[in-house]
Design a protein around this motif. Structure first.
Motif, PDB file in Angstrom:
ATOM      1  N   LEU A   1       6.628  17.282  10.423  1.00 22.86           N
ATOM      2  CA  LEU A   1       6.851  17.684   9.037  1.00 22.86           C
ATOM      3  C   LEU A   1       5.581  18.240   8.413  1.00 22.86           C
ATOM      4  CD1 LEU A   1       8.879  14.566   7.787  1.00 22.86           C
ATOM      5  CD2 LEU A   1       9.793  16.732   8.639  1.00 22.86           C
ATOM      6  N   SER A   2       5.755  19.138   7.453  1.00 20.29           N
ATOM      7  CA  SER A   2       4.623  19.631   6.675  1.00 20.29           C
ATOM      8  C   SER A   2       4.196  18.551   5.686  1.00 20.29           C
ATOM      9  CB  SER A   2       5.026  20.891   5.908  1.00 20.29           C
ATOM     10  OG  SER A   2       5.985  20.568   4.908  1.00 20.29           O
ATOM     11  N   ALA A   3       3.052  18.759   5.039  1.00 19.62           N
ATOM     12  CA  ALA A   3       2.562  17.789   4.051  1.00 19.62           C
ATOM     13  C   ALA A   3       3.562  17.608   2.911  1.00 19.62           C
ATOM     14  CB  ALA A   3       1.204  18.232   3.504  1.00 19.62           C
ATOM     15  N   GLY A   4       4.175  18.697   2.472  1.00 19.97           N
ATOM     16  CA  GLY A   4       5.172  18.606   1.409  1.00 19.97           C
ATOM     17  C   GLY A   4       6.396  17.829   1.838  1.00 19.97           C
ATOM     18  N   GLU A   5       6.837  18.043   3.067  1.00 19.83           N
ATOM     19  CA  GLU A   5       7.989  17.311   3.587  1.00 19.83           C
ATOM     20  C   GLU A   5       7.651  15.828   3.753  1.00 19.83           C
ATOM     21  OE1 GLU A   5      10.387  20.508   6.337  1.00 19.83           O
ATOM     22  OE2 GLU A   5       8.423  19.846   7.037  1.00 19.83           O
ATOM     23  N   GLN A   6       6.434  15.540   4.178  1.00 18.87           N
ATOM     24  CA  GLN A   6       6.010  14.151   4.321  1.00 18.87           C
ATOM     25  C   GLN A   6       6.031  13.420   2.976  1.00 18.87           C
ATOM     26  OE1 GLN A   6       2.183  14.486   6.186  1.00 18.87           O
ATOM     27  NE2 GLN A   6       3.014  14.736   8.248  1.00 18.87           N
ATOM     28  N   GLU A   7       5.553  14.082   1.936  1.00 18.85           N
ATOM     29  CA  GLU A   7       5.579  13.443   0.614  1.00 18.85           C
ATOM     30  C   GLU A   7       7.003  13.149   0.174  1.00 18.85           C
ATOM     31  OE1 GLU A   7       4.061  13.971  -4.012  1.00 18.85           O
ATOM     32  OE2 GLU A   7       3.672  15.573  -2.556  1.00 18.85           O
ATOM     33  N   ALA A   8       7.894  14.101   0.378  1.00 16.64           N
ATOM     34  CA  ALA A   8       9.298  13.888  -0.002  1.00 16.64           C
ATOM     35  C   ALA A   8       9.899  12.724   0.772  1.00 16.64           C
ATOM     36  CB  ALA A   8      10.100  15.165   0.248  1.00 16.64           C
ATOM     37  N   ALA A   9       9.518  12.565   2.045  1.00 15.21           N
ATOM     38  CA  ALA A   9      10.018  11.456   2.858  1.00 15.21           C
ATOM     39  C   ALA A   9       9.432  10.128   2.397  1.00 15.21           C
ATOM     40  CB  ALA A   9       9.692  11.699   4.334  1.00 15.21           C
ATOM     41  N   GLU A  10       8.173  10.138   1.974  1.00 13.04           N
ATOM     42  CA  GLU A  10       7.563   8.923   1.436  1.00 13.04           C
ATOM     43  C   GLU A  10       8.245   8.510   0.134  1.00 13.04           C
ATOM     44  OE1 GLU A  10       2.940   8.813   2.873  1.00 13.04           O
ATOM     45  OE2 GLU A  10       3.472  10.295   1.349  1.00 13.04           O
ATOM     46  N   VAL A  11       8.581   9.485  -0.691  1.00 15.21           N
ATOM     47  CA  VAL A  11       9.271   9.192  -1.947  1.00 15.21           C
ATOM     48  C   VAL A  11      10.627   8.548  -1.660  1.00 15.21           C
ATOM     49  CG1 VAL A  11      10.432  10.268  -3.933  1.00 15.21           C
ATOM     50  CG2 VAL A  11       8.088  10.927  -3.338  1.00 15.21           C
ATOM     51  N   TYR A  12      11.308   9.002  -0.619  1.00 15.03           N
ATOM     52  CA  TYR A  12      12.583   8.400  -0.245  1.00 15.03           C
ATOM     53  C   TYR A  12      12.393   6.916   0.087  1.00 15.03           C
ATOM     54  CZ  TYR A  12      16.974   7.525   2.201  1.00 15.03           C
ATOM     55  OH  TYR A  12      18.185   7.017   2.579  1.00 15.03           O
ATOM     56  N   MET A  13      11.423   6.608   0.952  1.00 12.42           N
ATOM     57  CA  MET A  13      11.172   5.212   1.304  1.00 12.42           C
ATOM     58  C   MET A  13      10.787   4.399   0.084  1.00 12.42           C
ATOM     59  SD  MET A  13       9.175   5.246   4.980  1.00 12.42           S
ATOM     60  CE  MET A  13       7.754   6.128   4.312  1.00 12.42           C
ATOM     61  N   LEU A  14       9.980   4.993  -0.800  1.00 13.46           N
ATOM     62  CA  LEU A  14       9.568   4.309  -2.021  1.00 13.46           C
ATOM     63  C   LEU A  14      10.791   3.979  -2.877  1.00 13.46           C
ATOM     64  CD1 LEU A  14       7.407   3.245  -3.954  1.00 13.46           C
ATOM     65  CD2 LEU A  14       7.143   5.594  -4.821  1.00 13.46           C
ATOM     66  N   GLY A  15      11.746   4.902  -2.959  1.00 15.76           N
ATOM     67  CA  GLY A  15      12.953   4.650  -3.727  1.00 15.76           C
ATOM     68  C   GLY A  15      13.734   3.465  -3.196  1.00 15.76           C
ATOM     69  N   ARG A  16      13.846   3.367  -1.887  1.00 15.03           N
ATOM     70  CA  ARG A  16      14.543   2.228  -1.286  1.00 15.03           C
ATOM     71  C   ARG A  16      13.804   0.924  -1.599  1.00 15.03           C
ATOM     72  NH1 ARG A  16      18.652   3.853   2.835  1.00 15.03           N
ATOM     73  NH2 ARG A  16      18.315   1.806   3.754  1.00 15.03           N
ATOM     74  N   LEU A  17      12.481   0.992  -1.559  1.00 17.10           N
ATOM     75  CA  LEU A  17      11.675  -0.199  -1.841  1.00 17.10           C
ATOM     76  C   LEU A  17      11.772  -0.613  -3.305  1.00 17.10           C
ATOM     77  CD1 LEU A  17      10.120  -1.371   0.554  1.00 17.10           C
ATOM     78  CD2 LEU A  17       8.021  -0.785  -0.614  1.00 17.10           C
ATOM     79  N   LEU A  18      11.802   0.370  -4.196  1.00 13.67           N
ATOM     80  CA  LEU A  18      11.959   0.058  -5.616  1.00 13.67           C
ATOM     81  C   LEU A  18      13.289  -0.663  -5.850  1.00 13.67           C
ATOM     82  CD1 LEU A  18      10.665   3.333  -7.344  1.00 13.67           C
ATOM     83  CD2 LEU A  18       9.456   1.159  -7.079  1.00 13.67           C
ATOM     84  N   TRP A  19      14.329  -0.228  -5.156  1.00 15.63           N
ATOM     85  CA  TRP A  19      15.625  -0.901  -5.280  1.00 15.63           C
ATOM     86  C   TRP A  19      15.496  -2.375  -4.891  1.00 15.63           C
ATOM     87  CZ3 TRP A  19      18.915  -3.311  -1.747  1.00 15.63           C
ATOM     88  CH2 TRP A  19      20.209  -3.599  -2.217  1.00 15.63           C
ATOM     89  N   CYS A  20      14.810  -2.645  -3.781  1.00 15.45           N
ATOM     90  CA  CYS A  20      14.626  -4.030  -3.335  1.00 15.45           C
ATOM     91  C   CYS A  20      13.838  -4.838  -4.367  1.00 15.45           C
ATOM     92  CB  CYS A  20      13.892  -4.062  -1.994  1.00 15.45           C
ATOM     93  SG  CYS A  20      14.806  -3.357  -0.600  1.00 15.45           S
ATOM     94  N   ILE A  21      12.792  -4.238  -4.930  1.00 17.56           N
ATOM     95  CA  ILE A  21      11.946  -4.939  -5.898  1.00 17.56           C
ATOM     96  C   ILE A  21      12.731  -5.291  -7.155  1.00 17.56           C
ATOM     97  CG2 ILE A  21       9.989  -4.630  -7.473  1.00 17.56           C
ATOM     98  CD1 ILE A  21       8.578  -3.094  -5.230  1.00 17.56           C
ATOM     99  N   PHE A  22      13.499  -4.342  -7.673  1.00 18.23           N
ATOM    100  CA  PHE A  22      14.187  -4.587  -8.942  1.00 18.23           C
ATOM    101  C   PHE A  22      15.483  -5.386  -8.769  1.00 18.23           C
ATOM    102  CE2 PHE A  22      11.260  -1.304 -10.259  1.00 18.23           C
ATOM    103  CZ  PHE A  22      10.885  -1.745 -11.521  1.00 18.23           C
TER     104      PHE A  22
END
Length: 305
Positions: free
Chosen positions: A154-175
């Protein structure tokens, strides 16, 4: 040394001991005892997003293994991220674009797959990451970009978008105060298993729900939509099969993975074609950037301070 994913790998890291443990076990305990506070949820969420942004901007690296097991709490209740080996996360946590490549890699490197099929997928993998063979060796050489072939492609931009996806799943777990995004998952069990399945909501504030939904755009059904675990037994939840038996469980799983492989190849075909034409959008699913996620979280924290 041990057998790790059919490869030899070094096991263990030297780090400080954080006696409070990981968020995987802490979150459900706080929820059960009524001690899961919005102030802590906001603090941890902002710390995570800030850490990801720091790694990307200052250290120029990606973090492909964002899950609750890899987040421990310090004595002052601050989050500490661990496990920077960069091998990647399980497919149930990863963004669909990462999985699209990871499925190709798994078929290409599995010696149990027929040679003709394996060679077909290996050729495709080599187009994505020309030096993928060197990353699949037994020697632990600690390459600069890590071993996560599906992320290196993945490009750097694609990597960031993929990290945001994982972060979203983690935020769901936290809240929601749960150990993981799936209840009774086939692939993993937890000490305190969730009564919810991502993206069901009970406790998450509406503003954060909207943010999580934006972060996880492009999400796909998991194997849990066809087969679930009930204690130590696999059960069918696919209405196509009326009789619940071993063969139908296997067939439901087979159909699920065939559909996933087809969707992955179609996505990669589209990506290849649009990249050749100079039309590819690195943020294909239109997720927010890490900056945008932080802005929403900080604004909500200020509003509810």
């Amino acid at each position: 040394m041990c057998q790790f994913g059919a490869k030899r790998a070094v096991v263990g890291f030297t780090t400080f001991y954080h006696s409070r443990g990981s968020l995987r076990d802490i979150l459900p305990q706080l929820r059960i005892h009524g001690r899961l506070r919005l102030s802590d949820q906001m603090k941890w969420s902002i710390q995570l997003a800030t850490a990801l942004e720091h790694l990307r901007i200052s250290s120029k690296i990606y973090y492909p293994d964002l899950r609750l097991d890899n987040i421990v709490l310090s004595d002052k209740s601050d989050i500490v991220m661990v496990d920077f080996e960069q091998r990647g996360v399980w497919c149930e946590f990863a963004a669909p674009e990462v999985n699209a490549i990871e499925y190709i890699r798994l078929i290409a490197t599995d010696e149990n797959v027929p040679d003709g099929v394996r060679e077909k997928y290996l050729a495709r993998l080599r187009k994505l990451v020309p030096d993928c063979d060197a990353l699949d060796q037994d020697a632990y050489i600690n390459p600069e970009q890590g071993y996560a072939i599906s992320w290196i492609a993945l490009s750097a931009g694609e990597q960031e978008a993929a990290e945001v996806y994982m972060l979203g799943r983690l935020l769901w777990c936290i809240f929601e105060g749960v150990s993981g995004p799936q209840k009774a998952a086939v692939w993993q069990s937890y000490r305190w298993e969730s009564h919810l399945e991502f993206p069901e909501y009970e406790r998450t504030p509406p503003t954060i729900r909207a943010l999580i939904d934006r972060c996880t755009r492009g999400r796909r059904d998991t194997l849990g939509s066809k087969v679930k675990r009930q204690r130590s037994k696999l059960i069918l939840c696919d209405p196509e099969f009326r009789e619940e038996n071993e063969e139908n469980v296997k067939e439901a799983a087979r159909q699920f993975w065939l559909a996933e492989i087809e969707a992955s190849e179609n996505f990669l075909d589209l990506r290849d074609a649009q990249r050749r034409q100079g039309e590819w959008n690195e943020n294909f699913f239109d997720r927010p950037s890490l900056d945008e996620v932080l802005a929403v979280l900080r604004a909500y924290q200020t509003e509810h301070a």
